[in-house]
Motif scaffolding. Structure first.
Motif, short mmCIF file in Angstrom:
data_model
loop_
_atom_site.label_atom_id
_atom_site.label_comp_id
_atom_site.label_asym_id
_atom_site.label_seq_id
_atom_site.Cartn_x
_atom_site.Cartn_y
_atom_site.Cartn_z
N UNK A 120 10.14 4.56 -4.17
CA UNK A 120 9.62 3.39 -3.47
C UNK A 120 9.36 3.75 -2.00
N UNK A 121 8.36 3.11 -1.45
CA UNK A 121 7.98 3.32 -0.05
C UNK A 121 7.90 1.97 0.64
N UNK A 165 0.30 10.05 2.50
CA UNK A 165 -1.07 9.57 2.46
C UNK A 165 -1.61 9.19 3.82
N UNK A 166 -0.77 8.56 4.64
CA UNK A 166 -1.21 8.14 5.97
C UNK A 166 -1.66 9.34 6.80
N UNK A 220 0.76 -1.24 0.00
CA UNK A 220 0.00 0.00 0.00
C UNK A 220 0.80 1.30 0.00
N UNK A 221 1.87 1.41 0.80
CA UNK A 221 2.60 2.68 0.85
C UNK A 221 3.08 3.20 -0.50
N UNK A 222 3.34 2.29 -1.46
CA UNK A 222 3.72 2.74 -2.80
C UNK A 222 2.60 3.50 -3.49
N UNK A 236 7.53 4.41 6.09
CA UNK A 236 6.24 4.76 6.66
C UNK A 236 5.87 3.67 7.66
N UNK A 237 4.70 3.79 8.29
CA UNK A 237 4.22 2.77 9.21
C UNK A 237 2.84 2.30 8.73
#
Length: 417
Positions: free
Chosen positions: A292-293, A206-207, A197-199, A365-366
């Motif tokens: 990339x995330x 976004x979070x 999802x983070x990508x 991210x988390x």
């Protein structure tokens, strides 16, 4: 005179020795990690005590499932240890708000941590820190290098390459392309949705926008990961619907699957089970050249009992937890649990090193549901579990899943109303 002087000197020496002994402090550490008791006793405690004479450490863990209840009862009774190991987010925040965890915002060692690292143990407005971040777990994919060589595929960098690799492994027929089941639900969300999802929602951008109410779960960045998950089913092998998390672990470590959607906590366990060489790759991006995330999720922290009579000694220990020395000991003793401090650390385990190297290539991210957004009913974390499963099994469309989750969140979370 000489006799008097000698007696006086002996008395002074005795008094000084007694004073030094009286100043010795023992810090008791509460933790749910009873599986790493030997690591504390054999490595962490001796290293700290060697550098800090006069401060002793006593590690007293509880069983993981019992930790919250045991700790709360000890805190209420005034018998809890000086140092409290902290779960991330709401459980520890509740302890801080109840006055059980001290404010350590100004602790010198806190300067070694980023805002993302500190987010698991700070107030909602990030103004107060109540635990020192100790370690995170990183999500990605572990793969069987022998299988990749046999099939003739390479590590995918883009989503198109990812599915091309899965197709080729499936066509070869000797391996299940990916080992993941949907029986336990959390697996599909944690190693599926919050892995890739983070990508799509661009990590922290976004979070935090979702928390602020500036993005919704019906927006494209939040629906798109479900679209990818909806394409996973043909690659998960026969009977994936009834496959449990331990089943998935066994299928991969026995060499029957080529890829395992993973959390880095698997590293040490898999090292002892798999008789083939493993590698890891981060979630492929949508298009070549995209940033990339990765989900570099805050997992464990450590704080100070607000009622400790040994506050200065406790602060000395917490500052040491933020050091390069502690990070190196902890990360190498527990491969797959990564230090969160900016202090340099070298990992001896090649698979763990592969995971942590992504921090230099990708944005961290988390997990999207862990901060603030799962405090109400319906619980967004649990809803994400069943939505991920429903989408993979074709029982719910990605759009319908996003709509259902958004309606649930908006029913109790004001910024989303």
């Amino acid at each position: 005179m000489k006799k008097t002087t000698l007696i006086g000197a002996m008395l002074a020496t005795t008094m000084l020795a007694g004073t030094a002994s009286a100043e010795d402090v023992t810090l008791t550490i509460e933790s749910w990690r009873n599986d790493d008791l030997a690591i504390w006793q054999d490595k962490i405690i001796p290293a700290f005590e060697a550098e800090h004479p006069g401060i002793k450490l006593k590690f007293t863990p509880s069983a993981p499932a019992e930790y919250n209840a045991v700790l709360n009862s000890k805190l209420d009774a005034g018998s809890a240890g000086d140092i409290i190991t902290c779960r991330p987010f709401d459980a520890s925040q509740a302890l801080f708000e109840a006055g059980h965890l001290a404010d350590i915002t100004d602790l010198e060692g806190m300067a070694n941590f980023s805002a993302v690292s500190k987010s698991g143990w700070s107030t909602d407005d990030a103004s107060v820190q109540y635990c020192v971040p100790m370690a995170s777990v990183i999500h990605g994919f572990i793969y069987n290098k022998d299988a990749f060589a046999e099939v003739g595929v390479e590590v995918p960098k883009t989503e198109a390459e990812f599915f091309a690799v899965l197709d080729k492994i499936k066509e070869d027929g000797n391996y299940t392309p990916m080992a993941m089941g949907t029986n336990d639900q959390w697996e599909a969300a944690t190693m599926g949705y919050n892995n890739i999802g983070p990508n799509y929602w661009k990590g922290e951008e976004g979070r935090l926008a979702l928390i602020a109410g500036d993005q919704k779960l019906t927006d494209e960045p939040w629906v798109a990961p479900y679209r990818q998950l909806a394409k996973w089913a043909p690659y998960l092998g026969d009977g994936y619907e009834a496959q449990t998390y331990p089943d998935s672990q066994n299928i991969f470590t026995l060499g029957r699957a080529a890829i395992y959607p993973a959390g880095s906590w698997e590293v040490s366990g898999f090292n002892g089970l798999a008789d083939f060489e493993m590698g890891a790759f981060y979630p492929p991006v949508q298009n070549a050249g995209d940033t990339c995330y990765i989900s570099d999720h805050t997992d464990i922290g450590i704080g100070m009992n607000a009622a400790t009579p040994n506050a200065e000694a406790a602060k000395t220990f917490l500052n040491w937890v933020g050091s390069s020395e502690f990070a190196t000991i902890f990360a190498n003793a527990l491969p797959g649990f990564f230090p969160l401090s900016s202090a340099p650390v070298t990992l001896e385990d090649p698979l763990a090193q592969e995971f942590i190297s992504w921090r230099g290539e990708c944005e961290s991210s988390i997990r999207s549901t862990y901060q603030i957004l799962s405090r109400g009913t319906p619980n967004l974390e649990n809803e994400t579990w069943n939505a991920s499963v429903a989408v993979i099994k074709g029982e719910e469309s990605p759009e319908d899943a996003g709509k259902r989750l958004q309606e649930g969140l908006a029913s109790w979370y004001d910024p989303q109303k």
